[in-house]
Design a protein around this motif. Structure first.
Motif, PDB file in Angstrom:
ATOM      1  N   UNK A 244       0.807  -1.208   0.000  1.00 19.60           N
ATOM      2  CA  UNK A 244       0.000   0.000   0.000  1.00 19.60           C
ATOM      3  C   UNK A 244       0.840   1.257   0.000  1.00 19.60           C
ATOM      4  N   UNK A 245       0.202   2.368  -0.300  1.00 17.22           N
ATOM      5  CA  UNK A 245       0.895   3.648  -0.362  1.00 17.22           C
ATOM      6  C   UNK A 245       0.866   4.329   1.008  1.00 17.22           C
ATOM      7  N   UNK A 246       1.859   5.178   1.232  1.00 15.81           N
ATOM      8  CA  UNK A 246       1.897   5.969   2.450  1.00 15.81           C
ATOM      9  C   UNK A 246       0.842   7.070   2.383  1.00 15.81           C
ATOM     10  N   UNK A 247       0.434   7.545   3.534  1.00 17.90           N
ATOM     11  CA  UNK A 247      -0.382   8.745   3.562  1.00 17.90           C
ATOM     12  C   UNK A 247       0.520   9.939   3.269  1.00 17.90           C
ATOM     13  N   UNK A 248      -0.072  11.086   2.973  1.00 18.71           N
ATOM     14  CA  UNK A 248       0.718  12.286   2.740  1.00 18.71           C
ATOM     15  C   UNK A 248       1.523  12.633   3.987  1.00 18.71           C
ATOM     16  N   UNK A 249       0.927  12.468   5.171  1.00 13.33           N
ATOM     17  CA  UNK A 249       1.619  12.781   6.417  1.00 13.33           C
ATOM     18  C   UNK A 249       2.828  11.888   6.609  1.00 13.33           C
ATOM     19  N   UNK A 250       2.680  10.606   6.290  1.00 10.01           N
ATOM     20  CA  UNK A 250       3.802   9.676   6.401  1.00 10.01           C
ATOM     21  C   UNK A 250       4.877   9.993   5.379  1.00 10.01           C
ATOM     22  N   UNK A 251       4.463  10.293   4.154  1.00  6.32           N
ATOM     23  CA  UNK A 251       5.425  10.576   3.099  1.00  6.32           C
ATOM     24  C   UNK A 251       6.245  11.817   3.364  1.00  6.32           C
TER      25      UNK A 251
END
Length: 308
Positions: A244-251
């Motif tokens: 899965x992709x990271x959230x914007x906050x995680x990225x």
């Protein structure tokens, strides 16, 4: 605990120190990771936040959000087209600070159809490399003057991607940069642009030891950069990220970490994976002859601008 701290060992709320007196410039700050970076920095009282982009409406919304977070933080939008060196030069004229502590070069495109910029460069290379290089080179004298001040800590942080490894044989196709390169897959053109981001940092670190220059892969987050390519290229992104992709906050964490961590935690010219983990580069990514060639070529391309 912040959203980013749930998956990575970095919490912007707790780990970013007081940023009083510091001036930051974020390229590509009107959306995605750039926007989130601005929001998180604003929570720690920087002196001034500058950011680039094309969309005035989005910029106004970000400025409003930052004012809500802390009205004492000065924020300035430098509207420009990153595919036009003249547009960038005009935007830089609005940079009125006498100091510049940090540039985060995050503006770019991913897996878009074949095209060229206003300056006739292959569009991904022209935006991700030439746009960021032009802005950095125009502001470099201010960064160097800031670095001469007692207690200074000047940094240049560029975003890349593990997709840099898809670059064409030879790394940078200088003879074809001013073309759409339609005979090459969009991911190959993307890899060329992302390799250029790495090589720029390598050469900057070699030339300017007073500036801490590093390059980071933020991970693959669900941003407009992922949503904008064709459906088949979006499928490539999802297929190569099975967890899965990271959230914007995680990225945004691997952008925020090199901007704000103790200087002693950073190694000049290093490539970092999320979050703050040194990564290995291919031989092309470590090719200092190619890095010098790219820097010299890029400077000649913008020689008519006043960056001395």
């Amino acid at each position: 605990m912040s959203a980013c701290a749930a998956k990575v060992d970095f919490d912007p709320e707790a780990d970013i120190p007081d940023l009083q007196g510091k001036v930051f410039l974020v390229t590509g700050g009107t959306a995605g990771l750039g926007r989130e970076t601005l929001i998180q920095l604003a929570k720690h009282k920087p002196s001034h936040l500058y950011f680039t982009g094309r969309n005035q409406k989005s910029a106004d919304a970000i400025i409003s959000d930052i004012n809500t977070i802390d009205a004492s933080v000065s924020v300035t939008f430098l509207q420009c087209d990153f595919g036009s060196r003249i547009s960038i030069a005009k935007a830089v004229e609005k940079f009125h600070s006498g100091r510049l502590d940090v540039i985060i070069a995050g503006a770019g495109l991913m897996a878009v159809p074949a095209d060229v910029t206003a300056d006739d460069y292959e569009i991904q290379f022209g935006t991700s490399h030439m746009g960021n290089f032009t802005l950095m080179r125009l502001l470099l004298p201010i960064m160097l003057r800031t670095a001469e001040q007692p207690g200074s800590d000047v940094r240049f942080v560029a975003l890349t991607s593990l997709g840099y490894g898809l670059h064409p044989r030879g790394g940078i196709l200088f003879d074809f940069i001013k073309s759409k390169q339609e005979d090459r897959n969009t991911w190959v053109r993307y890899g060329q642009a992302k390799l250029a981001n790495i090589l720029t940092v390598k050469e900057m670190a070699r030339r300017y030891h007073s500036i801490t220059s590093v390059v980071v892969h933020p991970g693959t987050a669900k941003t407009g950069l992922v949503d904008s390519p064709s459906w088949i290229n979006r499928m490539v992104v999802y297929a190569t990220n099975p967890k899965g992709l990271l959230t914007v906050q995680e990225g945004a964490c691997n952008m925020l970490w090199p901007l704000t961590t103790e200087k002693s935690n950073l190694k000049l010219g290093q490539f970092y994976l999320p979050v703050g983990r040194p990564g290995d580069l291919t031989r092309d990514g470590e090719n200092m002859d190619l890095a010098k060639c790219l820097w010299d070529w890029s400077e000649k391309e913008i020689a008519e601008l006043n960056f001395s």
